[in-house]
Design a protein around this motif. Structure first.
Motif, short mmCIF file in Angstrom:
data_model
loop_
_atom_site.label_atom_id
_atom_site.label_comp_id
_atom_site.label_asym_id
_atom_site.label_seq_id
_atom_site.Cartn_x
_atom_site.Cartn_y
_atom_site.Cartn_z
N ILE A 73 0.84 -1.21 0.00
CA ILE A 73 0.00 0.00 0.00
C ILE A 73 0.87 1.25 0.00
N THR A 74 1.89 1.27 0.84
CA THR A 74 2.77 2.42 0.92
C THR A 74 3.44 2.72 -0.41
N GLU A 75 3.85 1.67 -1.12
CA GLU A 75 4.52 1.84 -2.40
C GLU A 75 3.55 2.09 -3.55
N GLY A 76 2.25 2.15 -3.26
CA GLY A 76 1.27 2.41 -4.31
C GLY A 76 0.96 1.22 -5.19
N GLU A 77 1.38 0.01 -4.76
CA GLU A 77 1.12 -1.18 -5.56
C GLU A 77 -0.30 -1.70 -5.36
N ALA A 78 -0.92 -1.33 -4.24
CA ALA A 78 -2.28 -1.78 -3.94
C ALA A 78 -3.00 -0.67 -3.19
#
Length: 762
Positions: A293-298
């Motif tokens: 989530i933090t990396e914007g993957e989900a």
């Protein structure tokens, strides 16, 4: 029903106590049945993350290719000669344009957030939460505990006019030097060099550096499994590689979400996802999800639940300052499906809330309804005053949308219908011609395929705003709409247009993620018209019983239904060839080219591969000099995942393999043949959805018992128009599947997204 005294001379009666012989082969155990993933994919999260679709194919399997391409399929011969793009390329290009437009629309909505982007509603709240975690303002764990109320969607903005499809450029191939650089990295890591073009295309510029920096990026390639990516990472990283590597946890999280999408889910509940991560050897599943989530993957969602028995998470203080228990479920999903569901919910709300175009007085609609029969009148009255209407029924009920289209055309509406497949399109077009007024020279309502409508290859033109130039669209085979396709359709409709979604809710759901039609039926946000017209004859009686969970014996004096018992898979193949090539043409009068074989999966001893090989040897033997195909072969062509076009091989030359698909010429380049084509005498039920044939042979070998469900049996048996033969080797598994195994649930967010936007229908 009867056994086959005339069509199969030595048919034997079913022995209730006998066990079926012939287990699944190696191919079946690796994903051979339609209830498994494509070869090499496997590992679906269905058993731990919510379960696969009702018969659980991957999109590639249902697209008639174990590794079906996502773009770049060939067009017809004339287009190829003229240097134009193919239908599939045009469709994919148009879909990319539509997706970009949807994202722009989201970015142009009101209420900007601190990060500088301009999303609205829950998407804005989620992006703000992610940005807060990235900047260190807020711990990552808090994104699971804060409620994110949804704001009403603003009015849609003006649509940009899309680029003409026939002039859209085909996607460029990666540079040869980039592919070669990736190939060197793959060699170092012991991975197949054949993956190099795909990796270079997926990772883009700097693919070599990206792969060295994060070897688990290999999981972005279709067919690669976590254990294979782990081996590749160990070879590249050596001692630095470990199961607790955050890069691994993030990549496996995204891979599981992709596998869930292949099984039909648009998101996964947090407990299901963490359980699946634990089974994949991720030491700290919660941290892996938060890192993704933090990396914007989900993306993370909190959806309120109305079920009082649902798990309760402590919510924040309300506006009145009171702390209360709020039942919610925490979902994790990929951005593309989140955007699609948000866009679909907005588009459906716009249709429901909009006032339909004043194209005729109420009296004119009433007169048209008065002249209609049965529930067709109810359908016309509902469409007269509503922008969105649902219509349910079997094959016989198609006369009601046909009557609606004729009435709308007579009132001056620009009326169109769209079917799931070319076979469905041609059948409905013939029905429109038969049911139309006699002696009328002017053309009536027109029919396209959904894919052709979106790509611009079929259907009306686009107006200045980029919307379809029509007033009424009737979408047939509506259960086959996945969330992305449905979002593109609703976004393409102009203000004031009417949308009718028509289909049989008992058939298999879409190959792609979502269950749009079922979710809309459950949400009850618009009028629902249930047809009272049953399918006729013994076949109609049999299929109707299956729909309510009963496998009934039916009287078939004209051999409309025949049961052929078999003991093992080898006998099933033998009987099937005998039926198609000899028995059905002789006893029923249906030639082999009009008979379709349907079986649960591609692999196994009686899957599509084995059956097609046997049928080719009997019906069109040849050396298969062009990728295993010869002129005259029946084929199933998959220009894109989820789409199967039945056709026939015409010839082969330097340009590729020439096909005739629904009367249209298609040229498949030599390098695409293996990916896009299978022989088509035998199909899976998902590939056959939307089509009907004069005769159908359904093959149920003993190793297919676990793949059966009520929707699968309903769909397969319902493809027969005049005659159905069932090659029966599963004994009591068939009635048990019909009575006890409904469609497997899919996790979607559409009902929750619709609830706050759309008032309940009166």
């Amino acid at each position: 029903m009867s056994t086959e005294p005339e069509t199969t001379k030595d048919a034997e009666p079913v022995r209730p106590g006998a066990a079926a012989e012939g287990g699944p082969g190696e191919e079946a155990s690796a994903g051979g049945t339609e209830g498994r993933g494509a070869e090499g994919r496997g590992g679906e999260p269905g058993t731990t993350a919510g379960g696969p679709a009702e018969d659980g194919p991957t999109r590639a399997d249902a697209a008639d290719s174990g590794d079906a391409p996502t773009e770049g399929a060939s067009g017809d011969a004339d287009a190829a000669a003229a240097g134009e793009v193919s239908e599939a390329e045009a469709e994919l290009a148009a879909q990319r344009i539509e997706r970009e437009r949807i994202e722009r629309r989201k970015a142009e909505k009101k209420r900007p957030i601190e990060s500088g982007a301009k999303l609205s509603g829950k998407a804005a709240d989620l992006l703000a939460a992610v940005r807060a975690v990235e900047s260190g303002e807020k711990p990552a764990a808090t994104v699971f505990s804060e409620p994110t109320p949804r704001r009403p969607a603003p009015e849609p903005v003006r649509r940009p006019q899309p680029v003409p499809v026939r002039t859209a450029a085909a996607p460029s191939a990666p540079a040869p030097e980039a592919v070669e650089a990736v190939r060197r990295v793959l060699t170092e890591g012991g991975a197949p060099q054949t993956l190099a073009p795909q990796i270079a295309a997926v990772l883009g510029e700097g693919a070599e550096e990206a792969l060295r920096a994060d070897p688990w990026q290999l999981l972005r390639i279709a067919g690669v499994r976590p254990e294979q990516a782990d081996g590749f990472a160990r070879a590249l990283l050596g001692a630095e590689c470990g199961p607790d590597d955050e890069r691994r946890g993030r990549a496996v999280t995204v891979w599981l979400l992709e596998q869930a999408a292949l099984a039909g889910h648009t998101a996964l509940e947090m407990p299901a996802l963490t359980a699946a991560l634990a089974q994949r050897g991720v030491p700290d599943p919660d941290a892996a999800v938060q890192n993704a989530i933090t990396e914007g993957e989900a993306l993370v969602f909190q959806d309120a639940l109305e079920d009082p028995g649902a798990p309760v998470r402590r919510g924040e203080d309300t506006d009145e300052g009171e702390d209360e228990d709020r039942p919610v479920r925490v979902l994790i999903g990929l951005e593309r499906y989140a955007l699609a569901e948000e866009s679909l919910a907005d588009g459906l709300a716009r249709l429901v809330d909009s006032v339909p175009k004043q194209d005729g007085s109420a009296a004119q609609w009433d007169r048209a309804a008065a002249s209609a029969e049965g529930s067709a009148a109810d359908l016309m009255r509902a469409v007269a005053s509503h922008g969105l209407v649902l219509h349910t029924g079997g094959e016989a009920s198609l006369t009601e949308p046909a009557a609606l289209l004729h009435a709308a055309h007579d009132l001056g509406l620009r009326a169109w219908a769209a079917a799931h497949s070319p076979i469905g399109r041609d059948r409905f077009a013939a029905l429109l011609r038969r049911s139309g007024p006699e002696g009328i020279a002017s053309p009536g309502p027109a029919v396209a395929t959904v894919a052709g409508l979106l790509s611009g290859a079929e259907g009306p033109a686009r107006d200045a705003d980029g919307a379809l130039d029509l007033d009424l669209l009737v979408v047939l085979d509506a259960p086959q709409l996945d969330v992305e396709t449905a979002a593109l359709l609703t976004e393409s409709l102009p203000d004031g247009a009417r949308l009718v979604l028509a289909g049989d809710p008992a058939v298999l759901w879409s190959v792609g993620p979502g269950r749009v039609f079922a979710d809309l039926l459950a949400a009850r946000i618009c009028p629902q018209i249930a047809s009272r017209r049953p399918d006729p004859g013994p076949l109609g009686e049999l299929v109707s019983g299956i729909g309510v969970g009963e496998l009934n014996q039916v009287d078939a004096p004209g051999k409309e239904v025949v049961i052929v018992p078999v003991r093992d898979a080898g006998e099933a193949v033998h009987r099937t060839v005998q039926l198609v090539a000899d028995s059905v043409p002789r006893a029923i009068g249906v030639p082999a080219e009009d008979t379709q074989v349907i079986t649960p999966g591609h692999g196994g001893a009686a899957g599509t591969r084995a059956l097609n090989a046997a049928l080719k040897e009997r019906l069109n033997p040849g050396p298969g000099r062009f990728g295993g195909f010869d002129p005259g072969d029946r084929v199933a062509y998959s220009p894109a995942p989820g789409r199967t076009l039945p056709g026939r091989v015409v010839k082969a030359d330097a340009d590729g393999l020439h096909l005739s698909c629904a009367g249209e010429a298609v040229v498949v380049p030599k390098e695409r043949v293996e990916q896009c084509l299978r022989h088509g005498w035998a199909l899976t039920a998902h590939q056959a959805v939307g089509g009907r044939w004069p005769a159908v042979v359904v093959v149920l070998p003993g190793d297919a018992a676990q793949a059966l469900s009520r929707p699968w049996v309903y769909t397969a048996f319902g493809r027969a128009d005049r005659h159905l033969s069932v090659v029966h080797g599963v004994e009591q598994a068939l009635p048990r599947a019909v009575a006890e195994i409904p469609a497997k649930p899919r996790t979607t967010r559409l009902p929750v997204l619709l609830a706050p936007q759309v008032p309940a229908a009166g």
